[in-house]
Design a protein around this motif. Structure first.
Motif, mmCIF file in Angstrom:
data_model
loop_
_atom_site.group_PDB
_atom_site.id
_atom_site.type_symbol
_atom_site.label_atom_id
_atom_site.label_comp_id
_atom_site.label_asym_id
_atom_site.label_seq_id
_atom_site.Cartn_x
_atom_site.Cartn_y
_atom_site.Cartn_z
ATOM 1 N N ASP A 189 122.040 38.986 46.470
ATOM 2 C CA ASP A 189 121.962 37.408 46.381
ATOM 3 C C ASP A 189 121.282 36.546 47.329
ATOM 4 O O ASP A 189 121.388 35.545 47.418
ATOM 5 C CB ASP A 189 123.491 37.173 46.616
ATOM 6 N N ILE A 190 120.368 37.438 47.915
ATOM 7 C CA ILE A 190 119.418 36.724 48.969
ATOM 8 C C ILE A 190 117.880 37.049 48.297
ATOM 9 O O ILE A 190 117.643 38.333 48.583
ATOM 10 C CB ILE A 190 119.373 37.157 50.406
ATOM 11 N N LEU A 191 117.116 36.351 47.975
ATOM 12 C CA LEU A 191 115.789 36.544 47.705
ATOM 13 C C LEU A 191 114.772 35.967 48.653
ATOM 14 O O LEU A 191 115.108 34.610 49.113
ATOM 15 C CB LEU A 191 115.457 36.273 46.450
ATOM 16 N N LEU A 192 113.882 36.654 49.167
ATOM 17 C CA LEU A 192 112.638 35.815 50.027
ATOM 18 C C LEU A 192 111.473 36.229 49.333
ATOM 19 O O LEU A 192 111.142 36.973 48.791
ATOM 20 C CB LEU A 192 112.826 37.037 51.246
ATOM 21 N N ALA A 193 110.667 35.168 49.921
ATOM 22 C CA ALA A 193 109.279 35.201 49.534
ATOM 23 C C ALA A 193 108.300 35.117 50.741
ATOM 24 O O ALA A 193 108.644 34.364 51.611
ATOM 25 C CB ALA A 193 108.816 33.868 48.630
ATOM 26 N N PHE A 194 107.129 35.858 50.813
ATOM 27 C CA PHE A 194 106.435 35.937 51.971
ATOM 28 C C PHE A 194 104.912 35.728 51.425
ATOM 29 O O PHE A 194 104.396 35.937 50.294
ATOM 30 C CB PHE A 194 106.308 37.655 52.510
ATOM 31 N N SER A 195 104.310 35.202 52.356
ATOM 32 C CA SER A 195 102.744 34.806 52.343
ATOM 33 C C SER A 195 102.046 36.102 52.366
ATOM 34 O O SER A 195 102.410 36.956 52.820
ATOM 35 C CB SER A 195 102.412 33.976 53.185
ATOM 36 N N PRO A 196 100.859 36.041 52.043
ATOM 37 C CA PRO A 196 99.935 37.235 52.322
ATOM 38 C C PRO A 196 99.975 37.780 53.756
ATOM 39 O O PRO A 196 99.849 39.131 54.104
ATOM 40 C CB PRO A 196 98.617 36.945 52.072
ATOM 41 N N ALA A 197 100.075 36.864 54.975
ATOM 42 C CA ALA A 197 99.994 37.093 56.091
ATOM 43 C C ALA A 197 101.286 37.758 56.639
ATOM 44 O O ALA A 197 101.804 38.156 57.589
ATOM 45 C CB ALA A 197 99.766 35.941 57.007
ATOM 46 N N GLY A 198 102.472 37.847 55.834
ATOM 47 C CA GLY A 198 103.672 38.470 55.983
ATOM 48 C C GLY A 198 104.708 36.856 56.526
ATOM 49 O O GLY A 198 105.854 37.471 57.174
ATOM 50 N N GLU A 199 104.417 35.790 56.454
ATOM 51 C CA GLU A 199 105.314 35.064 56.878
ATOM 52 C C GLU A 199 106.425 34.551 55.796
ATOM 53 O O GLU A 199 106.023 34.447 54.568
ATOM 54 C CB GLU A 199 104.450 33.636 57.201
ATOM 55 N N LEU A 200 107.424 34.359 56.034
ATOM 56 C CA LEU A 200 108.564 33.846 55.087
ATOM 57 C C LEU A 200 108.234 32.559 55.020
ATOM 58 O O LEU A 200 108.233 31.470 55.734
ATOM 59 C CB LEU A 200 109.993 34.043 55.847
ATOM 60 N N VAL A 201 108.130 32.245 53.602
ATOM 61 C CA VAL A 201 108.004 30.787 53.268
ATOM 62 C C VAL A 201 109.100 30.253 52.130
ATOM 63 O O VAL A 201 108.792 29.057 51.671
ATOM 64 C CB VAL A 201 106.434 30.888 52.465
ATOM 65 N N ALA A 202 109.867 31.171 51.879
ATOM 66 C CA ALA A 202 110.877 30.556 50.907
ATOM 67 C C ALA A 202 112.126 31.648 51.004
ATOM 68 O O ALA A 202 111.988 32.725 51.239
ATOM 69 C CB ALA A 202 110.493 30.486 49.581
ATOM 70 N N CYS A 203 113.499 31.036 50.978
ATOM 71 C CA CYS A 203 114.336 31.957 50.948
ATOM 72 C C CYS A 203 115.492 31.208 50.071
ATOM 73 O O CYS A 203 115.818 30.056 50.109
ATOM 74 C CB CYS A 203 115.135 31.676 52.319
ATOM 75 N N GLY A 204 116.225 32.181 48.998
ATOM 76 C CA GLY A 204 117.157 31.789 48.057
ATOM 77 C C GLY A 204 118.273 32.546 48.267
ATOM 78 O O GLY A 204 118.417 33.756 48.710
ATOM 79 N N LYS A 205 119.533 31.589 48.311
ATOM 80 C CA LYS A 205 120.815 32.488 48.786
ATOM 81 C C LYS A 205 121.947 32.060 47.619
ATOM 82 O O LYS A 205 122.042 30.951 47.446
ATOM 83 C CB LYS A 205 121.507 32.076 50.004
ATOM 84 N N MET A 206 122.628 33.055 47.081
ATOM 85 C CA MET A 206 123.467 32.878 45.917
ATOM 86 C C MET A 206 124.866 33.121 46.420
ATOM 87 O O MET A 206 125.074 34.031 47.339
ATOM 88 C CB MET A 206 123.115 33.327 44.744
#
Length: 325
Positions: free
Chosen positions: A60-77
């Motif tokens: 229930d938690i999805l993470l999105a990362f940039s090419p440099a490995g930086e977390l740029v988005a997070c969704g929690k359900m």
């Protein structure tokens, strides 16, 4: 979710390890600064949230990362227990520089698919997805509306200075206020809570296990957890207040009226007002200089009028958007 929905330079994965918490907290706090939200979160608070039985962190938690490995988005359900319907909740934080680049669609597709999966497992005919949005987030509101969501409920956040005088507490005859004995009175407190909110929107019963998990957290402050007791020992009303260190700013030390309620059968005799005033005094004594609370605009017990009568004013409004799947 299709490959074309996610920007090609962004990679997605589910939450997998506690090391993610620091990056999630940093992202949320950065978004809050840019969006001019007043609150912050800590890794400790996020860790506590992962213990919520309504959320399975690995799914229930999805993470999105940039090419440099930086977390740029997070969704929690989260998926509260309900008998006749499946309701998924979605909280979404996207780095300001990544907004409007199709990440929103990627997370929405994930949330819809996840909600349908849970609905199928629970075998409910009604399946819907909700997402709360602050009314200042115009782009997010427009995005949800364009994708089939409609406003379902409105909630105000209200505030009151604790530097202003607080009216004296006046209890009905035969009642007294004290701290709750959370270990010995867990069953009685949970029964009172459920009787107080059974007629409220989106109610689902609190369990003793959930209550004990909450009051056994290291940041629980028993001096801020108050109950009104009738002559026969019945727990009749309550005011649970909280102080979150992450909310403190250079200007203010906020405290929250987290939950205020009166058991059915004890309403309309002044207990709610007395407990609210007692909660304000407790917050002030503990060091808060401003009190905050959230209220359903359509609250059946007309709580909004009570809060206004003791000096609370609206700070901002949240809208809960909903889509049937």
């Amino acid at each position: 979710m299709t490959a074309t929905q996610t920007p090609p330079t962004i990679s997605l994965r589910n939450y997998s390890e506690p090391d993610d918490l620091a990056a999630i907290a940093a992202l949320i706090n950065h978004c809050h600064i840019v969006d001019q939200f007043e609150t912050t979160v800590t890794t400790h608070e996020l860790k506590q949230a992962l213990e919520d039985p309504d959320t399975n962190p690995e799914q229930d938690i999805l993470l999105a990362f940039s090419p440099a490995g930086e977390l740029v988005a997070c969704g929690k359900m989260w998926f509260p227990p309900k008998e006749n319907e499946t309701v998924g909740g979605l909280a979404l934080h996207i780095h300001p520089q990544q907004r409007g680049q199709n990440l929103e669609m990627s997370f929405l597709a994930w949330a819809e698919e996840r909600t349908k999966t849970v609905g199928s497992a629970r075998q409910t005919q009604v399946v819907k997805l909700r997402s709360p949005v602050r009314n200042s987030q115009r782009d997010r509101m427009q995005f949800l509306t364009a994708n089939g969501f409609i406003p379902e409920r409105y909630f105000d956040r209200m505030e009151r200075s604790l530097l202003d005088p607080i009216l004296p507490v006046q209890l009905p005859p035969g009642f007294s206020i004290r701290r709750v004995n959370h270990q010995q009175e867990a069953v009685a407190w949970v029964e009172m809570f459920n009787q107080s909110f059974i007629d409220h929107w989106d109610f689902h019963p609190l369990t003793v296990e959930e209550f004990l998990r909450d009051v056994n957290q290291p940041d629980y402050q028993p001096e801020l957890d108050l109950v009104a007791v009738a002559e026969d020992g019945t727990l009749a009303a309550f005011c649970d207040c909280r102080m979150n260190p992450g909310d403190r700013t250079e200007q203010h030390t906020p405290g929250w009226i987290a939950v205020l309620g009166t058991r059915r059968g004890y309403r309309r005799i002044g207990l709610g007002r007395a407990m609210l005033l007692a909660g304000l005094e407790a917050l002030k004594t503990t060091g808060a200089d401003i009190a905050l609370l959230g209220v359903d605009k359509q609250n059946p017990s007309h709580a909004f009028r009570l809060y206004e009568s003791v000096g609370f004013t609206i700070q901002m409004t949240n809208t809960v958007f909903c889509k049937y799947l």
